[in-house]
Scaffold this motif. Structure first.
Motif, short mmCIF file in Angstrom:
data_model
loop_
_atom_site.label_atom_id
_atom_site.label_comp_id
_atom_site.label_asym_id
_atom_site.label_seq_id
_atom_site.Cartn_x
_atom_site.Cartn_y
_atom_site.Cartn_z
N ALA A 1 -5.98 4.44 -9.66
CA ALA A 1 -6.27 3.61 -8.50
C ALA A 1 -7.68 3.03 -8.52
CB ALA A 1 -6.04 4.42 -7.22
N PRO B 1 -2.24 8.65 -6.98
CA PRO B 1 -3.47 7.86 -7.15
C PRO B 1 -3.38 6.83 -8.28
CG PRO B 1 -3.76 9.99 -8.16
CD PRO B 1 -2.39 10.02 -7.51
N ASP C 1 -1.84 2.85 -4.63
CA ASP C 1 -2.92 3.49 -3.88
C ASP C 1 -4.11 2.53 -3.78
OD1 ASP C 1 -4.47 5.36 -2.59
OD2 ASP C 1 -4.92 6.52 -4.40
N GLU D 1 0.83 -1.20 0.00
CA GLU D 1 0.00 0.00 0.00
C GLU D 1 0.87 1.25 0.00
OE1 GLU D 1 -3.69 1.73 2.78
OE2 GLU D 1 -2.49 -0.01 3.42
N ASP D 2 0.58 2.18 -0.93
CA ASP D 2 1.35 3.42 -1.04
C ASP D 2 0.43 4.49 -1.64
OD1 ASP D 2 3.05 5.50 -1.51
OD2 ASP D 2 4.39 4.43 -2.86
N HIS D 3 0.08 5.49 -0.87
CA HIS D 3 -0.90 6.49 -1.30
C HIS D 3 -0.26 7.78 -1.79
CE1 HIS D 3 -4.06 3.92 0.26
NE2 HIS D 3 -3.40 3.83 1.41
N ASP E 1 -6.62 -0.24 -1.22
CA ASP E 1 -7.11 -0.72 0.06
C ASP E 1 -6.78 -2.21 0.09
OD1 ASP E 1 -8.62 -1.95 2.05
OD2 ASP E 1 -10.31 -0.61 1.83
#
Length: 457
Positions: A104, A34, A207, A29-31, A209
């Motif tokens: 994303a 997007p 990006d 996970e990397d935000h 979940d």
């Protein structure tokens, strides 16, 4: 579904999961932006092929873009590009990979498309599609190998470095005769054997979940049955010669200049010696500050290009690829003598502290640049999972390179970069030199990449 607790990899959180059908999943996970990358590695490459059926792994890379049960024709490309994404696939000695970089909110689409062709491509595979892509691959071979200067150089060097019978003896492009010989039954068996979930690793990075992404993966991939009929690849970790195979070849062809090329078998990827070899080749032959460039191009002016590249291999000795194109009337003998002198001097003296520091900084920069993109990170996670069994090895890869000492670099050079541990290919032009050596040499250099970077659109 078997899960492992998330762990931090170079600042990125990585979690591993295994579906009931054996599909291994790696999520990170990397935000920061997007976007997200979907990368799927199948544990099949040209090393898994048998004599008489070379090129099947690469041919199948093409077939995977030609439609499946729910997505006919060129639909895979059309749907990804319409969603704002990009995609491709490549084949190497050791794996075949497919990848999409998506906005994303479109990750689910990429997962569904990959699952659809993994689970249903066989139902849409027919002789018409096979013949169509067979022709495409044969034309690719003509354009990238057979009809360009120095085009078959890497193929010839690999065949000499790995004797007949070695699983790495042939390159992924395959031979024209074997491509012609491939039957629909061959293709069907190949897909059933190797394109199974328990022979693949899926990485999704960016990006996302993680919980929702894993639910989509279970939904789309979970019902695809595994297959236990895969034959393990033949052992390629050593090279055994019977004394009859040639170690040197000289060609007279329509090339822009004389050339000396050589391949040096090196330690297997994943070892400390392989990292030391990488540093040695960087100091000796990467960029205009390298020893070989300074000697042959700047000082002697006997070459217009001179450099080393490294092909890391996990199941066979890695290969150090030397490429020097001559300048003017310089002889091949003078270029080869200068190369041998520089390698011997390096083996005797080792790198200077400044050279080692510069090489480590260069490798560090390239590594961090690669991990800075979601697709580069996803690809590396798949690589470590497929070839070394653990994607978290990514965490320590750079530290290992930075920990290598000058003595280790010198030792690996003294052991492996010697005239009796190489195969040599030389070229002599069959037509007069047109004077554009550097430009032509740069244009021809692209054919030496082992991984077939195909554009399937």
């Amino acid at each position: 579904m078997a899960d492992q607790a998330p762990s931090s990899t170079n600042g990125f959180v990585v979690s591993e999961h295994t579906l009931g059908n054996g599909l291994r999943v790696v999520l990170s996970e990397d935000h920061l932006t997007p976007v997200a990358a979907v990368c799927l590695w199948y544990d099949v490459g040209s090393r898994h092929e048998v004599k008489g059926r070379t090129g099947l792994a690469h041919l199948f890379e093409h077939l995977m873009f030609q439609g499946s049960a729910s997505v006919p024709g060129n639909g895979h490309f059309e749907l990804i590009q319409a969603a704002g994404g990009s995609l491709n696939g490549t084949t190497s000695f050791e794996r075949t990979n497919y990848f999409e970089t998506m906005p994303a909110h479109q990750v689910e689409l990429a997962l569904w498309l990959e699952a659809d062709r993994m689970g249903s491509l066989l139902s849409s595979l027919d002789l018409t599609g096979l013949d169509n892509q067979r022709a495409v691959v044969k034309n690719e071979r003509r354009q990238r190998y057979d009809n360009v200067p120095y085009g078959t150089s890497f193929e010839r060097l690999v065949a000499m470095a790995f004797p007949d019978g070695h699983p790495y003896h042939h390159t992924p492009i395959g031979s024209m005769a074997d491509l012609d010989a491939a039957t629909l039954a061959d293709a069907q068996e190949f897909f059933t054997t190797y394109y199974a979930p328990n022979n693949a690793v899926l990485a999704v990075v960016g990006d996302i979940d993680p919980e929702q992404t894993l639910a989509w993966i279970e939904k789309y991939f979970g019902s695809i049955p595994g297959h236990d009929g895969k034959r393990p690849p033949r052992d390629g970790s050593t090279i055994v010669r019977d004394g009859s195979a040639p170690l040197r070849e000289h060609l007279v062809e329509e090339v822009p200049s004389r050339a000396m090329m050589a391949v040096y078998p090196l330690p297997l990827d994943g070892t400390r010696e392989a990292d030391a070899a990488d540093l040695a080749l960087t100091i000796l032959g990467t960029g205009e500050s390298s020893r070989l460039y300074n000697r042959l191009v700047r000082r002697d002016r006997s070459a217009v290009t001179a450099g080393f590249g490294l092909l890391r291999l996990a199941g066979a000795p890695s290969l150090g690829w030397l490429d020097a194109k001559t300048s003017g009337d310089a002889s091949l003998a003078s270029v080869e003598a200068a190369v041998d002198e520089e390698l011997a001097r390096f083996a005797a003296e080792g790198p200077t502290p400044e050279e080692l520091e510069r090489a480590q900084a260069q490798i560090e920069r390239e590594w961090l640049d690669r991990l800075d993109t979601v697709n580069g990170r996803a690809d590396e996670l798949c690589r470590y999972a497929v070839l070394f069994g653990d994607p978290k090895l990514l965490n320590s890869a750079l530290d290992k390179v930075l920990d290598v000492t000058a003595e280790e670099v010198q030792a690996v050079a003294a052991r492996f970069l010697t005239p009796d541990n190489r195969v040599v290919l030389t070229y002599e032009p069959s037509v007069p030199d047109d004077g554009d050596d550097a430009e032509d040499a740069d244009a021809a250099a692209a054919v030496s990449d082992d991984a077939d970077e195909d554009v399937h659109a």
